[in-house]
Scaffold this motif. Structure first.
Motif, PDB file in Angstrom:
ATOM      1  N   GLU A 140       0.827  -1.208   0.000  1.00 46.48           N
ATOM      2  CA  GLU A 140       0.000   0.000   0.000  1.00 46.48           C
ATOM      3  C   GLU A 140       0.866   1.265   0.000  1.00 46.48           C
ATOM      4  O   GLU A 140       0.560   2.233  -0.683  1.00 46.48           O
ATOM      5  N   ALA A 141       1.944   1.229   0.759  1.00 40.00           N
ATOM      6  CA  ALA A 141       2.820   2.401   0.854  1.00 40.00           C
ATOM      7  C   ALA A 141       3.631   2.617  -0.420  1.00 40.00           C
ATOM      8  O   ALA A 141       4.116   3.723  -0.664  1.00 40.00           O
ATOM      9  N   ASN A 142       3.772   1.595  -1.233  1.00 43.97           N
ATOM     10  CA  ASN A 142       4.633   1.674  -2.417  1.00 43.97           C
ATOM     11  C   ASN A 142       3.906   1.424  -3.727  1.00 43.97           C
ATOM     12  O   ASN A 142       4.550   1.166  -4.743  1.00 43.97           O
ATOM     13  N   ARG A 143       2.598   1.524  -3.735  1.00 43.43           N
ATOM     14  CA  ARG A 143       1.881   1.218  -4.978  1.00 43.43           C
ATOM     15  C   ARG A 143       1.872   2.417  -5.921  1.00 43.43           C
ATOM     16  O   ARG A 143       1.596   3.544  -5.503  1.00 43.43           O
ATOM     17  N   PRO A 144       2.167   2.153  -7.189  1.00 45.06           N
ATOM     18  CA  PRO A 144       2.190   3.243  -8.156  1.00 45.06           C
ATOM     19  C   PRO A 144       0.796   3.647  -8.626  1.00 45.06           C
ATOM     20  O   PRO A 144       0.608   4.760  -9.104  1.00 45.06           O
ATOM     21  N   VAL A 145      -0.189   2.742  -8.485  1.00 47.84           N
ATOM     22  CA  VAL A 145      -1.544   3.017  -8.937  1.00 47.84           C
ATOM     23  C   VAL A 145      -2.489   2.757  -7.773  1.00 47.84           C
ATOM     24  O   VAL A 145      -2.427   1.705  -7.147  1.00 47.84           O
ATOM     25  N   GLY A 146      -3.352   3.709  -7.489  1.00 50.44           N
ATOM     26  CA  GLY A 146      -4.274   3.565  -6.371  1.00 50.44           C
ATOM     27  C   GLY A 146      -5.699   3.342  -6.814  1.00 50.44           C
ATOM     28  O   GLY A 146      -5.980   3.116  -7.990  1.00 50.44           O
ATOM     29  N   GLY A 147      -6.589   3.450  -5.865  1.00 55.14           N
ATOM     30  CA  GLY A 147      -8.020   3.353  -6.136  1.00 55.14           C
ATOM     31  C   GLY A 147      -8.438   2.002  -6.667  1.00 55.14           C
ATOM     32  O   GLY A 147      -7.798   0.977  -6.440  1.00 55.14           O
ATOM     33  N   ARG A 148      -9.540   2.020  -7.380  1.00 55.14           N
ATOM     34  CA  ARG A 148     -10.124   0.785  -7.924  1.00 55.14           C
ATOM     35  C   ARG A 148      -9.158   0.083  -8.877  1.00 55.14           C
ATOM     36  O   ARG A 148      -9.036  -1.137  -8.863  1.00 55.14           O
ATOM     37  N   GLU A 149      -8.479   0.866  -9.705  1.00 57.04           N
ATOM     38  CA  GLU A 149      -7.531   0.276 -10.651  1.00 57.04           C
ATOM     39  C   GLU A 149      -6.399  -0.441  -9.923  1.00 57.04           C
ATOM     40  O   GLU A 149      -6.002  -1.542 -10.298  1.00 57.04           O
ATOM     41  N   GLY A 150      -5.887   0.156  -8.865  1.00 59.35           N
ATOM     42  CA  GLY A 150      -4.838  -0.481  -8.072  1.00 59.35           C
ATOM     43  C   GLY A 150      -5.308  -1.770  -7.441  1.00 59.35           C
ATOM     44  O   GLY A 150      -4.575  -2.768  -7.392  1.00 59.35           O
ATOM     45  N   MET A 151      -6.551  -1.775  -6.953  1.00 59.63           N
ATOM     46  CA  MET A 151      -7.112  -2.984  -6.361  1.00 59.63           C
ATOM     47  C   MET A 151      -7.250  -4.081  -7.415  1.00 59.63           C
ATOM     48  O   MET A 151      -6.895  -5.234  -7.176  1.00 59.63           O
ATOM     49  N   LEU A 152      -7.731  -3.726  -8.594  1.00 60.37           N
ATOM     50  CA  LEU A 152      -7.869  -4.709  -9.669  1.00 60.37           C
ATOM     51  C   LEU A 152      -6.512  -5.259 -10.104  1.00 60.37           C
ATOM     52  O   LEU A 152      -6.370  -6.459 -10.354  1.00 60.37           O
ATOM     53  N   LEU A 153      -5.518  -4.394 -10.166  1.00 63.88           N
ATOM     54  CA  LEU A 153      -4.171  -4.852 -10.527  1.00 63.88           C
ATOM     55  C   LEU A 153      -3.620  -5.819  -9.484  1.00 63.88           C
ATOM     56  O   LEU A 153      -2.944  -6.797  -9.823  1.00 63.88           O
ATOM     57  N   ARG A 154      -3.943  -5.575  -8.215  1.00 62.77           N
ATOM     58  CA  ARG A 154      -3.507  -6.481  -7.152  1.00 62.77           C
ATOM     59  C   ARG A 154      -4.143  -7.851  -7.345  1.00 62.77           C
ATOM     60  O   ARG A 154      -3.519  -8.880  -7.129  1.00 62.77           O
ATOM     61  N   MET A 155      -5.401  -7.895  -7.764  1.00 60.39           N
ATOM     62  CA  MET A 155      -6.082  -9.172  -8.013  1.00 60.39           C
ATOM     63  C   MET A 155      -5.461  -9.880  -9.225  1.00 60.39           C
ATOM     64  O   MET A 155      -5.278 -11.092  -9.214  1.00 60.39           O
ATOM     65  N   LEU A 156      -5.110  -9.105 -10.247  1.00 60.65           N
ATOM     66  CA  LEU A 156      -4.503  -9.694 -11.444  1.00 60.65           C
ATOM     67  C   LEU A 156      -3.133 -10.299 -11.169  1.00 60.65           C
ATOM     68  O   LEU A 156      -2.698 -11.209 -11.876  1.00 60.65           O
ATOM     69  N   LYS A 157      -2.457  -9.822 -10.156  1.00 62.30           N
ATOM     70  CA  LYS A 157      -1.148 -10.364  -9.780  1.00 62.30           C
ATOM     71  C   LYS A 157      -1.252 -11.865  -9.516  1.00 62.30           C
ATOM     72  O   LYS A 157      -0.312 -12.615  -9.773  1.00 62.30           O
ATOM     73  N   LEU A 158      -2.410 -12.296  -9.062  1.00 61.16           N
ATOM     74  CA  LEU A 158      -2.618 -13.718  -8.816  1.00 61.16           C
ATOM     75  C   LEU A 158      -2.478 -14.540 -10.094  1.00 61.16           C
ATOM     76  O   LEU A 158      -1.875 -15.617 -10.082  1.00 61.16           O
ATOM     77  N   SER A 159      -3.035 -14.048 -11.177  1.00 58.77           N
ATOM     78  CA  SER A 159      -2.919 -14.754 -12.461  1.00 58.77           C
ATOM     79  C   SER A 159      -1.461 -14.874 -12.884  1.00 58.77           C
ATOM     80  O   SER A 159      -1.036 -15.907 -13.413  1.00 58.77           O
ATOM     81  N   GLU A 160      -0.704 -13.828 -12.666  1.00 56.96           N
ATOM     82  CA  GLU A 160       0.715 -13.865 -12.994  1.00 56.96           C
ATOM     83  C   GLU A 160       1.419 -14.966 -12.199  1.00 56.96           C
ATOM     84  O   GLU A 160       2.198 -15.742 -12.745  1.00 56.96           O
ATOM     85  N   GLU A 161       1.117 -15.032 -10.905  1.00 55.81           N
ATOM     86  CA  GLU A 161       1.763 -16.034 -10.057  1.00 55.81           C
ATOM     87  C   GLU A 161       1.354 -17.452 -10.438  1.00 55.81           C
ATOM     88  O   GLU A 161       2.183 -18.363 -10.441  1.00 55.81           O
ATOM     89  N   VAL A 162       0.086 -17.660 -10.778  1.00 55.20           N
ATOM     90  CA  VAL A 162      -0.370 -18.985 -11.209  1.00 55.20           C
ATOM     91  C   VAL A 162       0.334 -19.380 -12.504  1.00 55.20           C
ATOM     92  O   VAL A 162       0.734 -20.535 -12.683  1.00 55.20           O
ATOM     93  N   GLY A 163       0.528 -18.411 -13.390  1.00 59.42           N
ATOM     94  CA  GLY A 163       1.276 -18.683 -14.617  1.00 59.42           C
ATOM     95  C   GLY A 163       2.704 -19.113 -14.340  1.00 59.42           C
ATOM     96  O   GLY A 163       3.255 -19.975 -15.039  1.00 59.42           O
ATOM     97  N   GLU A 164       3.296 -18.555 -13.289  1.00 59.47           N
ATOM     98  CA  GLU A 164       4.658 -18.954 -12.919  1.00 59.47           C
ATOM     99  C   GLU A 164       4.690 -20.379 -12.366  1.00 59.47           C
ATOM    100  O   GLU A 164       5.669 -21.099 -12.558  1.00 59.47           O
ATOM    101  N   VAL A 165       3.605 -20.818 -11.719  1.00 63.14           N
ATOM    102  CA  VAL A 165       3.512 -22.222 -11.293  1.00 63.14           C
ATOM    103  C   VAL A 165       3.501 -23.113 -12.527  1.00 63.14           C
ATOM    104  O   VAL A 165       4.237 -24.106 -12.596  1.00 63.14           O
ATOM    105  N   ALA A 166       2.683 -22.759 -13.501  1.00 57.18           N
ATOM    106  CA  ALA A 166       2.600 -23.549 -14.731  1.00 57.18           C
ATOM    107  C   ALA A 166       3.953 -23.610 -15.431  1.00 57.18           C
ATOM    108  O   ALA A 166       4.394 -24.683 -15.878  1.00 57.18           O
ATOM    109  N   GLU A 167       4.622 -22.478 -15.515  1.00 63.25           N
ATOM    110  CA  GLU A 167       5.945 -22.442 -16.140  1.00 63.25           C
ATOM    111  C   GLU A 167       6.929 -23.354 -15.408  1.00 63.25           C
ATOM    112  O   GLU A 167       7.697 -24.083 -16.027  1.00 63.25           O
ATOM    113  N   ALA A 168       6.880 -23.339 -14.081  1.00 62.63           N
ATOM    114  CA  ALA A 168       7.791 -24.171 -13.292  1.00 62.63           C
ATOM    115  C   ALA A 168       7.475 -25.655 -13.460  1.00 62.63           C
ATOM    116  O   ALA A 168       8.397 -26.481 -13.557  1.00 62.63           O
ATOM    117  N   VAL A 169       6.199 -26.016 -13.513  1.00 59.16           N
ATOM    118  CA  VAL A 169       5.828 -27.428 -13.716  1.00 59.16           C
ATOM    119  C   VAL A 169       6.289 -27.889 -15.089  1.00 59.16           C
ATOM    120  O   VAL A 169       6.867 -28.974 -15.232  1.00 59.16           O
TER     121      VAL A 169
END
Length: 125
Positions: free
Chosen positions: A34-63
């Motif tokens: 929260e203290a270091n986020r470049p984008v705030g508000g609703r867009e920042g919250m949505l980007l935080r949720m999208l980070k999950l997809s990125e991490e799941v993709g990294e699981v797939a890449e590792a498998v």
């Protein structure tokens, strides 16, 4: 990365954690983001949720890398890499949940109880 054909046993190495308590660590990570986020508000919250997809993709890449399924790259990851990426997914999900509610622990505990009851059940009448 080393070649490894089967999942590795979990190591019992103790490493110092920023916080001994899972929920305190989630709060600490959330506060830091929260203290270091470049984008705030609703867009920042949505980007935080999208980070999950990125991490799941990294699981797939590792498998894929651990099983050598990409002929161009061969065996490029280990099962320890998969473990690490799965941990990143869990951490990211808990921080995303904390972004939605300060009652992260209670919300998660209630939901886990519902899923456990639904999956494992108890004696039904």
């Amino acid at each position: 990365m080393t070649d490894q054909a089967t999942p590795a046993a979990s190591s019992v190495e103790a490493s110092p954690a920023p916080s001994a308590d899972l929920w305190a660590a989630v709060d600490d990570l959330w506060a830091w983001l929260e203290a270091n986020r470049p984008v705030g508000g609703r867009e920042g919250m949505l980007l935080r949720m999208l980070k999950l997809s990125e991490e799941v993709g990294e699981v797939a890449e590792a498998v894929i890398g651990a099983t050598g399924q990409n002929p161009r790259k061969g065996t490029s990851h280990t099962w320890e890499d998969v473990e690490s990426e799965l941990c990143d997914v869990v951490i990211t999900a808990l921080v995303a949940l904390r972004t939605l509610t300060p009652d992260t622990r209670e919300v998660f505990t209630r939901h886990l109880a519902r899923v456990t009851e639904r999956s494992l059940g108890t004696a039904s009448a």
